[in-house]
Design a protein around this motif. Structure first.
Motif, PDB file in Angstrom:
ATOM      1  N   GLY A 120      28.301  35.449  32.203  1.00 24.86           N
ATOM      2  CA  GLY A 120      27.875  36.839  32.354  1.00 24.86           C
ATOM      3  C   GLY A 120      28.954  37.745  32.941  1.00 24.86           C
ATOM      4  O   GLY A 120      29.777  37.315  33.762  1.00 24.86           O
ATOM      5  N   TYR A 121      28.906  38.995  32.520  1.00 28.87           N
ATOM      6  CA  TYR A 121      29.909  39.993  32.937  1.00 28.87           C
ATOM      7  C   TYR A 121      29.288  40.935  33.956  1.00 28.87           C
ATOM      8  O   TYR A 121      28.291  41.613  33.677  1.00 28.87           O
ATOM      9  CB  TYR A 121      30.381  40.761  31.700  1.00 28.87           C
ATOM     10  N   LEU A 122      29.861  40.957  35.165  1.00 26.37           N
ATOM     11  CA  LEU A 122      29.330  41.781  36.251  1.00 26.37           C
ATOM     12  C   LEU A 122      30.017  43.142  36.314  1.00 26.37           C
ATOM     13  O   LEU A 122      29.441  44.125  36.784  1.00 26.37           O
ATOM     14  CB  LEU A 122      29.486  41.022  37.574  1.00 26.37           C
ATOM     15  N   GLY A 123      31.272  43.226  35.895  1.00 22.93           N
ATOM     16  CA  GLY A 123      31.974  44.514  35.853  1.00 22.93           C
ATOM     17  C   GLY A 123      32.493  44.990  37.199  1.00 22.93           C
ATOM     18  O   GLY A 123      32.520  46.196  37.464  1.00 22.93           O
ATOM     19  N   ILE A 124      32.910  44.041  38.047  1.00 25.17           N
ATOM     20  CA  ILE A 124      33.534  44.420  39.316  1.00 25.17           C
ATOM     21  C   ILE A 124      34.747  43.522  39.553  1.00 25.17           C
ATOM     22  O   ILE A 124      34.838  42.411  39.022  1.00 25.17           O
ATOM     23  CB  ILE A 124      32.583  44.289  40.533  1.00 25.17           C
ATOM     24  N   GLY A 125      35.690  44.022  40.355  1.00 24.14           N
ATOM     25  CA  GLY A 125      36.751  43.177  40.889  1.00 24.14           C
ATOM     26  C   GLY A 125      36.365  42.761  42.290  1.00 24.14           C
ATOM     27  O   GLY A 125      35.773  43.552  43.044  1.00 24.14           O
ATOM     28  N   VAL A 126      36.644  41.515  42.649  1.00 22.93           N
ATOM     29  CA  VAL A 126      36.298  41.030  43.986  1.00 22.93           C
ATOM     30  C   VAL A 126      37.466  40.230  44.556  1.00 22.93           C
ATOM     31  O   VAL A 126      38.257  39.641  43.818  1.00 22.93           O
ATOM     32  CB  VAL A 126      35.030  40.147  43.988  1.00 22.93           C
TER      33      VAL A 126
END
Length: 345
Positions: free
Chosen positions: A216-222
């Motif tokens: 799944g793609y969350l769309g944030i950098g961490v």
């Protein structure tokens, strides 16, 4: 009468090369860029009515400061005519370098400006993390960038600390990524987060898909980074590139601790910084030293790898202090304040 005409003709013939040379000086562009002393900015002060380093929030214990911690820059002049280049070179303050070294021919000026802006933003983040790490703020899985449009847009914010996913605590990036890699597009994640200057919250996010992964793609950098409950903003545009990092970090440390790092002195300096506090070399050190001395600085913090170059152009009344880490820079300033002998170039 004929003699007069001949004299006029002779004068005109003599003037032709002078006029031609004058035209060359004023019209012909040269493939060089001039580098020289640029403006300096006090990271403890203000610019256009805003704090250069602004720390805001009810949990931020900001202390008053005195003296200066100035970041320094190198000025660049492009599009020089032959006459301008000669004038700048003869001034003894400017250095002419081939334009291709500053503006690589395989990139447009806009592309180079975009890269410099990205480097400057990355430098600001590293400066904040280095300072907070030095001040012993605890690590957290920290959001650095939210893709908009994207699954997390409007739900998570840049700077949020992620504490748990689907009721399971996450202590570091590895634990967070292990959970994410076990998902598939369309799954729902319930994320517990802390937000700067706001209450903690819960975000429910439906994962998207991305062609470069099968989960799944969350769309944030961490990333794992020290986290504080308040905002730190750096209110300078892309000035100085990543070389402002060290002085930004020192300003954050000075504002969040009692006493003055600089003992009220006019301290200037330069150096990149990594999130873990390592100070890196920069370009144009001699230009920056000249700018600092002319602004009134008496102490200049020099990245260790720039020391040899810095010693080649000493400025009267400017002490050169060698720094390799943020901790080393803080220790050197404390040593100066106590009348001791810091590391020198």
């Amino acid at each position: 009468m004929g003699g007069v005409n001949r004299r006029i003709l002779t004068l005109l013939v003599a003037l032709v090369p002078l006029v031609a040379f004058g035209v060359l000086l004023s019209v012909v562009k040269v493939p060089f860029v001039s580098l020289g002393p640029g403006p300096t900015f006090d990271t403890l002060g203000e610019v256009e009515g805003k704090q250069v380093v602004d720390i805001e929030g009810p949990d931020a214990n900001v202390h008053p400061t005195t003296g200066h911690l100035n970041m320094t820059t190198v000025s660049q002049r492009d599009g020089l005519t032959l006459g301008q280049a000669l004038t700048l070179w003869m001034s003894g303050r400017e250095q002419l370098v081939p334009r291709d070294l500053v503006y690589p021919p395989d990139k447009s000026k806009d592309e180079i400006d975009e890269e410099n802006t990205a480097d400057f933003k990355s430098s600001e983040d590293s400066a904040e993390y280095a300072a907070l790490s030095f001040l012993k703020y605890p690590m957290a899985v920290t959001v650095q960038g939210v893709t908009d449009p994207g699954p997390s847009a409007g739900k998570l914010h840049d700077g949020d600390a992620i504490d748990g996913v689907n009721g399971k605590p996450v202590a570091n990036l590895d634990e967070f990524q292990a959970i994410l890699k076990a998902t598939k597009p369309g799954d729902t994640l319930v994320i517990d987060y802390r937000r700067k200057n706001a209450p903690a919250g819960v975000a429910t996010i439906t994962l998207g898909d991305n062609p470069d992964r099968d989960y799944g793609y969350l769309g944030i950098g961490v990333l794992d980074a020290p986290w504080a409950p308040f905002d730190i903003d750096f209110n300078l545009a892309n000035i100085g590139g990543p070389s402002a990092g060290l002085m930004f970090s020192l300003a954050v440390v000075d504002k969040l601790t009692t006493g003055d790092l600089n003992d009220g002195k006019f301290v200037a300096g330069t150096g990149t910084i990594t999130g873990d506090g390592k100070v890196g070399s920069i370009g144009g050190i001699t230009h920056k030293m000249l700018a600092a001395r002319e602004a009134g600085a008496t102490v200049f913090l020099v990245p260790a790898d720039n020391c040899t170059e810095a010693r080649s152009a000493p400025q009267d009344g400017l002490e050169l202090v060698k720094v390799e880490t943020l901790t080393g820079a803080v220790d050197a300033l404390h040593t100066l304040s106590a009348g001791g002998e810091p590391p020198r170039c």
